[in-house]
Enzyme design. Structure first.
Site, PDB file in Angstrom:
ATOM      1  N   SER A  17      11.855  -0.335  -7.168  1.00 16.20           N
ATOM      2  CA  SER A  17      12.422   0.234  -5.956  1.00 16.20           C
ATOM      3  C   SER A  17      13.312  -0.826  -5.321  1.00 16.20           C
ATOM      4  O   SER A  17      12.842  -1.916  -4.994  1.00 16.20           O
ATOM      5  CB  SER A  17      11.309   0.608  -4.983  1.00 16.20           C
ATOM      6  OG  SER A  17      10.455   1.532  -5.594  1.00 16.20           O
ATOM      7  N   CYS A  71       5.273   4.235   0.079  1.00 19.77           N
ATOM      8  CA  CYS A  71       5.672   3.640  -1.199  1.00 19.77           C
ATOM      9  C   CYS A  71       4.599   2.682  -1.707  1.00 19.77           C
ATOM     10  O   CYS A  71       3.981   1.955  -0.931  1.00 19.77           O
ATOM     11  CB  CYS A  71       6.988   2.881  -1.041  1.00 19.77           C
ATOM     12  SG  CYS A  71       7.506   2.062  -2.566  1.00 19.77           S
ATOM     13  N   ASP A 127       7.456   7.349  -2.758  1.00 14.16           N
ATOM     14  CA  ASP A 127       8.044   6.610  -3.876  1.00 14.16           C
ATOM     15  C   ASP A 127       6.877   5.808  -4.429  1.00 14.16           C
ATOM     16  O   ASP A 127       6.606   4.705  -3.960  1.00 14.16           O
ATOM     17  CB  ASP A 127       9.154   5.694  -3.334  1.00 14.16           C
ATOM     18  CG  ASP A 127       9.840   4.891  -4.432  1.00 14.16           C
ATOM     19  OD1 ASP A 127       9.845   5.348  -5.587  1.00 14.16           O
ATOM     20  OD2 ASP A 127      10.364   3.806  -4.126  1.00 14.16           O
ATOM     21  N   TRP A 182       4.028   4.691  -7.699  1.00 12.68           N
ATOM     22  CA  TRP A 182       3.890   4.470  -9.134  1.00 12.68           C
ATOM     23  C   TRP A 182       2.505   4.024  -9.492  1.00 12.68           C
ATOM     24  O   TRP A 182       1.727   3.700  -8.611  1.00 12.68           O
ATOM     25  CB  TRP A 182       4.928   3.425  -9.605  1.00 12.68           C
ATOM     26  CG  TRP A 182       4.816   2.113  -8.930  1.00 12.68           C
ATOM     27  CD1 TRP A 182       3.986   1.087  -9.268  1.00 12.68           C
ATOM     28  CD2 TRP A 182       5.570   1.647  -7.784  1.00 12.68           C
ATOM     29  NE1 TRP A 182       4.172   0.023  -8.426  1.00 12.68           N
ATOM     30  CE2 TRP A 182       5.133   0.337  -7.506  1.00 12.68           C
ATOM     31  CE3 TRP A 182       6.558   2.208  -6.996  1.00 12.68           C
ATOM     32  CZ2 TRP A 182       5.641  -0.432  -6.459  1.00 12.68           C
ATOM     33  CZ3 TRP A 182       7.061   1.447  -5.959  1.00 12.68           C
ATOM     34  CH2 TRP A 182       6.613   0.146  -5.687  1.00 12.68           C
TER      35      TRP A 182
END
Ligand code: FAD
Length: 691
Positions: A451, A644, A689, A691
């Site tokens: 990112s 995020c 966002d 992961w």
């Protein structure tokens, strides 16, 4: 028995190979992701140009196509595995196809004696992968129409198989396969077997896939009248040694991703098929502890025509560490052949060579194969036939077929292919494996996404990256597991800061790139645009939740708003929730936040959670609760909220806590709170966002 198998391989290679190649040298076997499109595309080697899948199947004599929607290579890998298994166990004439390479209007006229398989990953917020967007929109579209049929069930002839790759920690778990399956069924398609679902969140993807495929094959065999036969390994690519070339010959690829890079004429568009070799202009350590590293890097894209927007991702193309490349060559007995020049040739018409050739074994292993990833159980089963002796063969076969045994011996230690082979054979080299088996059985080395941690308004031609270096001790292993990309970045950082021969944690990398083309600290990259975006009106309040490296895009956001405020714009409230272990260890960008505060004034507030400072662990979600009243007020003023970082725990808990906050503050039931959060997501007021 080993010799028999080898004879068969050699025979099939001879039968399938071209006469021209046969006269030139020795075959080693065949390749990986035989069918992968990316390198082939970049090199104009696309096997046939038609977008008509029926035509393609007819002209290449195929009766089974496996389409994949893949982002990180796993779905593509599973598609290849299904293709190989269908061929070797059932004699199906299989081909793998990238969803973006074909049109679907003629799926209604696909003959009934053909099978169409879909292996579909779900990405991010229940989205299709980049290569599956068009297909997904087509098949789930309200007014989907086909070339010939216009009744309610235009896909009455379609026999299909479906498997999805998802992650249960995301709200829209496996929504791609679920929605596509629903759409196909509604259009009259006949699914064979269950629609499988693999769960990355639970860490069971591989076993889910293996458990799904056997009943699927049985159902398919029954439906299509297929006879199972003794599976025989059939290589898809021939590998031929090019005695007239050396690694210094100008036409030999030593890691260059495509022809333009080989010829020194690389130009945009830069994308997943064509990286930009970008200079790193600055790099430094962000942590102040000895045993953990987090890198800040500035990547200069001014020499390219690439652009980015705040909130986008940058993909870093890593290379494997030299030590792992050597271990891999050694266990195969290829150490003396590492620089031998080879060509890889597709032995069947739908197969595509996944990297450019002629090349060397060293370059393939270093630049193109994911040799560090945990090995798959199915792959061990395939390799058993090539074991150096009978007892090793038996052990490999057991590992391949016994799930618990495999878990105990290999999986729990996260062993990669090299370690596994060496462990099973007790160090004896495996000289019988056709090299192609690796190209087929290992994933292509994947770019890693980061990112972007800068604002494009502040620095349009420089991309900041904030990456924590993966270097973790896994119980049962003697040495820590080292992430491929992040340790490569660490070496680049050390080099840039004056170390002529960096060796982070004992690893070395080909930092100068193929033929020293990356001289002066360069890294191959491309930009991937994302939907993680600030509201276009800066006066809207924002709530940012970004613990650990999850702060990366938040730094870009705050930078941008600080700049807007400094230039006199009306910038709304900016609440930033950040968490880490200890203030004096891993507090990312600690000194910068003060500067942003100077520009943004009291409208900016940073709320920190240090998990290892007090007796009780405090995380960002706890801090959110403490700020419940203000958060609710901001949300009522249409604040945007951004999350995020860690998908597995943090993002999910933030979602739950937010629903609780809304319920409590507004005096509504928790189910209503959840519904409001859901609607916020749908309206892009809540963006993730993770992961
Ligand atoms: P890899 O080699 O890919 O390994 C990753 C993990 O896999 C390891 O931690 C380990 O758990 C496991 N693993 C794999 N193979 C083995 C093995 N043989 N033995 C043991 N374990 C193994 N990261 C950041 O630091 N900052 C960011 O801003 C950031 N943004 C991201 C944005 C997106 C959209 C995505 C998808 C990811 C982002 N990531 C970010 C994560 C990043 O892409 C990488 O996954 C991460 O840096 C690890 O890469 P690596 O190559 O070093 O590790």
């Amino acid at each position: 028995a080993q010799l028999d198998t080898l004879d068969i391989i050699v025979l099939s290679v001879i039968l399938l190979g071209t006469a021209a190649y046969l006269t030139k040298g020795k075959y080693w076997g065949i390749t990986k992701d035989p069918y992968a499109a990316s390198f082939a595309n970049a090199n104009g080697l696309k096997a046939g140009k038609t977008r008509n899948i029926i035509e393609k199947m007819d002209e290449s004599g195929k009766n089974c196509v496996i389409f994949y929607g893949s982002q990180t290579g796993t779905a593509e890998d599973y598609a290849s595995r299904l293709a190989k298994e269908g061929k070797s166990r059932y004699g199906l004439e299989t081909m793998v196809a990238d969803l973006e390479d074909y049109d679907y209007e003629n799926l209604d006229v696909i003959p009934e004696d053909k099978v169409v398989m879909f292996v579909l990953a779900t990405y991010g917020e229940g989205e299709p992968t980049d290569n599956a967007v068009d297909f997904y929109e087509f098949i789930t579209g309200e007014d989907v129409s086909f070339s010939e049929s216009s009744d309610d069930t235009p896909l009455g002839n379609l026999n299909y198989v479906a498997f999805g790759l998802g992650n249960n920690t995301y709200e829209h778990y496996n929504s791609m396969v679920r929605n596509v399956d629903k759409a196909l069924e509604k259009l009259g398609g006949h699914r064979i077997g269950a629609a499988g679902e693999g769960d990355d969140g639970a860490g069971t993807m591989e076993e889910d896939f293996l458990a799904w495929k056997d009943p699927m094959w049985a159902a398919l065999a029954e439906k299509m009248g297929l006879e199972e036969r003794e599976a025989v390994y059939e290589p898809i690519f021939g590998i031929v040694e090019r005695d007239n070339l050396t690694k210094d010959s100008h036409e030999v690829y030593l890691g260059e991703p495509n022809k333009m890079h080989l010829e020194g004429t690389a130009k945009g568009p830069f994308n997943a098929h064509n990286p930009y070799i970008a200079p790193i202009t600055e790099s430094r350590e962000l942590f102040s502890v000895k045993d953990r590293n987090c890198l800040h890097m500035e990547i200069d894209i001014s020499g390219s025509n690439m652009t980015y927007q705040t909130g986008d991702h940058i993909a870093i193309w890593p290379t494997n560490p030299g030590h792992e490349v050597d271990l891999f060559l050694n266990i195969l007995g290829l150490e003396n052949k590492k620089d031998t020049v080879i060509s890889v040739k597709a032995l069947e018409p739908t197969a595509k060579v996944p990297f450019p050739t002629p090349t060397t074994f060293d370059a393939i292993i270093r630049y193109h194969l994911e040799i560090g990833a945990p090995v798959s159980r199915q792959f061990l089963g395939t390799l058993a036939a090539f074991a150096p002796d009978e007892s090793v063969k038996a052990e490999m076969a057991k590992l391949g077929s016994d799930k618990d045994y495999f878990q105990d011996k290999i999986s729990k230690n996260h062993y990669n292919i090299t370690r596994t082979l060496s462990l099973v054979s007790n160090g004896k080299s495996w000289t019988n494996i056709p090299f192609s088996a690796f190209i087929e059985g290992l994933t292509k080395l994947q770019p890693r996404y980061y990112s972007i941690s800068s604002s494009s308004v502040v620095q349009p031609k420089k991309i900041s990256v904030t990456a924590v270096v993966e270097n973790q001790l896994i119980p049962g292993r003697v040495d820590p597991f080292k992430g491929v990309a992040t340790n490569y970045l660490l070496a680049l950082k050390q080099k840039q800061n004056g170390d002529p021969n960096p060796e982070p944690f004992g690893e070395t990398y080909e930092i100068m790139g193929p033929r020293n083309k990356y001289d002066g600290i360069h890294v191959p990259v491309h930009v991937r645009h994302s939907n993680f975006k600030l509201p276009s009106d800066p006066s809207k309040p924002v709530i940012l939740v970004g613990p650990g490296t999850g702060v990366a895009p938040m730094r870009g956001f705050v930078q941008e708003r600080a700049k807007q405020a400094a230039s006199g714009e009306d910038v709304g409230r900016t609440l930033l929730f950040f968490g880490c272990r200890k203030r004096n260890e891993d507090f990312l960008y600690e000194s910068e936040w003060e500067e942003y505060k100077n520009a943004l004034g009291d409208n900016f507030e940073m709320i920190t959670a240090f998990s290892r400072e007090g007796a009780k662990k405090v995380y960002v979600q706890h801090r959110l609760k403490e700020k419940a009243q203000e958060i609710n007020e901001l949300l009522l003023k249409k604040a945007y909220i951004y999350v995020c970082g860690d998908a597995a725990n943090m993002a999910r808990e933030v979602n739950t806590v937010l629903a609780q906050i809304i319920a409590e503050q507004r005096g509504v039931p928790e189910s209503k709170g959840e519904e409001i959060v859901k609607n916020m997501r749908a309206a892009n007021q809540y963006q993730e966002d993770v992961w």
